[in-house]
Design a protein around this motif. Sequence first.
Motif, PDB file in Angstrom:
ATOM      1  N   TYR A 272     -30.572  48.636 -45.980  1.00  0.00           N
ATOM      2  CA  TYR A 272     -31.187  49.831 -46.558  1.00  0.00           C
ATOM      3  C   TYR A 272     -32.145  50.545 -45.606  1.00  0.00           C
ATOM      4  O   TYR A 272     -32.386  51.749 -45.771  1.00  0.00           O
ATOM      5  CB  TYR A 272     -31.928  49.467 -47.853  1.00  0.00           C
ATOM      6  CG  TYR A 272     -30.985  49.202 -48.996  1.00  0.00           C
ATOM      7  CD1 TYR A 272     -30.386  50.248 -49.669  1.00  0.00           C
ATOM      8  CD2 TYR A 272     -30.684  47.899 -49.384  1.00  0.00           C
ATOM      9  CE1 TYR A 272     -29.498  50.016 -50.722  1.00  0.00           C
ATOM     10  CE2 TYR A 272     -29.808  47.642 -50.430  1.00  0.00           C
ATOM     11  CZ  TYR A 272     -29.220  48.705 -51.089  1.00  0.00           C
ATOM     12  OH  TYR A 272     -28.335  48.462 -52.128  1.00  0.00           O
ATOM     13  N   ILE A 288     -36.119  54.234 -50.206  1.00  0.00           N
ATOM     14  CA  ILE A 288     -35.777  52.979 -50.883  1.00  0.00           C
ATOM     15  C   ILE A 288     -36.869  51.942 -50.615  1.00  0.00           C
ATOM     16  O   ILE A 288     -37.417  51.860 -49.516  1.00  0.00           O
ATOM     17  CB  ILE A 288     -34.408  52.461 -50.409  1.00  0.00           C
ATOM     18  CG1 ILE A 288     -33.314  53.452 -50.822  1.00  0.00           C
ATOM     19  CG2 ILE A 288     -34.114  51.076 -50.978  1.00  0.00           C
ATOM     20  CD1 ILE A 288     -31.947  53.104 -50.290  1.00  0.00           C
ATOM     21  N   TYR A 289     -37.179  51.151 -51.636  1.00  0.00           N
ATOM     22  CA  TYR A 289     -38.155  50.065 -51.507  1.00  0.00           C
ATOM     23  C   TYR A 289     -37.431  48.779 -51.131  1.00  0.00           C
ATOM     24  O   TYR A 289     -36.401  48.433 -51.712  1.00  0.00           O
ATOM     25  CB  TYR A 289     -38.904  49.854 -52.821  1.00  0.00           C
ATOM     26  CG  TYR A 289     -39.915  50.931 -53.133  1.00  0.00           C
ATOM     27  CD1 TYR A 289     -41.273  50.711 -52.937  1.00  0.00           C
ATOM     28  CD2 TYR A 289     -39.503  52.167 -53.625  1.00  0.00           C
ATOM     29  CE1 TYR A 289     -42.203  51.699 -53.220  1.00  0.00           C
ATOM     30  CE2 TYR A 289     -40.426  53.163 -53.916  1.00  0.00           C
ATOM     31  CZ  TYR A 289     -41.780  52.916 -53.711  1.00  0.00           C
ATOM     32  OH  TYR A 289     -42.685  53.902 -53.994  1.00  0.00           O
ATOM     33  N   ARG A 296     -40.051  48.666 -43.184  1.00  0.00           N
ATOM     34  CA  ARG A 296     -40.241  49.783 -44.103  1.00  0.00           C
ATOM     35  C   ARG A 296     -41.142  50.857 -43.481  1.00  0.00           C
ATOM     36  O   ARG A 296     -40.945  52.053 -43.703  1.00  0.00           O
ATOM     37  CB  ARG A 296     -40.844  49.311 -45.424  1.00  0.00           C
ATOM     38  CG  ARG A 296     -40.930  50.433 -46.458  1.00  0.00           C
ATOM     39  CD  ARG A 296     -41.934  50.135 -47.549  1.00  0.00           C
ATOM     40  NE  ARG A 296     -41.445  49.173 -48.525  1.00  0.00           N
ATOM     41  CZ  ARG A 296     -42.105  48.869 -49.649  1.00  0.00           C
ATOM     42  NH1 ARG A 296     -43.260  49.449 -49.908  1.00  0.00           N
ATOM     43  NH2 ARG A 296     -41.620  47.973 -50.484  1.00  0.00           N
TER      44      ARG A 296
END
Length: 391
Positions: A272, A288-289, A296
């Motif tokens: 992701y 997206i988490y 991230r």
Amino acid sequence: METAAVNDKLRKLGTTAYYMALAIELAIVLIDKSAFTNPIEGRLFQVTFVLLVLKIMMTQYTTKEWITMIGFAILGAISYFATERNDIIRIVVFVAATKGISLRNMLKIVFYTILSGTVLLMVLSLMGVLGEVSVTAPYRGDLVETRYTLGLGHPNALHCMIWSLVILGIYLYFDQLKWYAYLLLFLGNIGLFLLTDSKTGVIITTLTILAAACLYAFPKLQRFKWIYLLGALAVLGCFFISLVASKYGYRPGPLMGIDQYVTGRIRWSYYYGGIPFWSLFSVPDNNIYFDMGLMRLFYWYGIVPGVTYLVVHLLMIRDCSREKDSMALLVIVMFSIYTVFEAHAVSVYILRNYVILLLAGSWSRVFMVTGGRTYYVWRVFATGENHLESN
């Protein structure tokens, strides 16, 4: 005399605005950890932003400080227009506004508010008023387990909140803690693990306690430069591990061996938010988490903000070495280690990341921009005066 009286009133007004913003930000953090949904969170962020800007207008800065603030504000503005995230500009304003605020007093407010709020959430969950005491779910594959959350939504969140209190408490009261305090913290951590089964939480809390205990047992270590060099290498290592995971997180090999112990979060995060999704500044669709915090960071904000984040950490460690501040080093290193596998500190909530709070209390020294004439921005625009006094 008249100017001095006006300046004093401005400082008091700015200080009041700052602590109002701090109180709102603390409330936002605690509400986020609870089962309550905050429908006006975005508006509250806007209120704190305005209050902090007011504090900046009521504060004197040197020319070098203004240049530094403007430089980081430009970075935040570019990030906002690229990603539609205002997190960086909010952090810049918060850090800049903290000038003239006692770091220790501010951190004590954060510590006792978070402690009181956490205890309140636990009590409310045990009374059946708000939040679940435990959650039964498939935490690992198809294995259904019951783990305790005590009103904080997730067992990992519970252990993380306690860790954040432990590390901030050690930072604030290191000189007052006795040997048995570390033993009690260690036993409490093990007991909490029996409730949460949070491997990441128990490991980072254990590392924090052991590192602090070593500095307590061998105080001379705080004066050795190699301790701070080791801390810088640890931070660099955390970013390197995250970079490797972002590049090769899908391939069989050593990473997959680690991945099975961290519930598949390396592969999940790669698919992701790995390097294929990175750019100099991120894009709005990158929203997206996932768990890998440093990954991230680059995915949400981009390569330029991510590298800037790393450089600021290294500059802070340099400052720790100069000031012989081993407790600040402990916070910086432990947050870096934790953020490899958990994204608690990479969020829209400024007060989750205590490294930001430490930077807020020392940024002029960290960036070496102290000294020289100071300016009130409002007086420059209102009267055309260039300066009021010298540091």
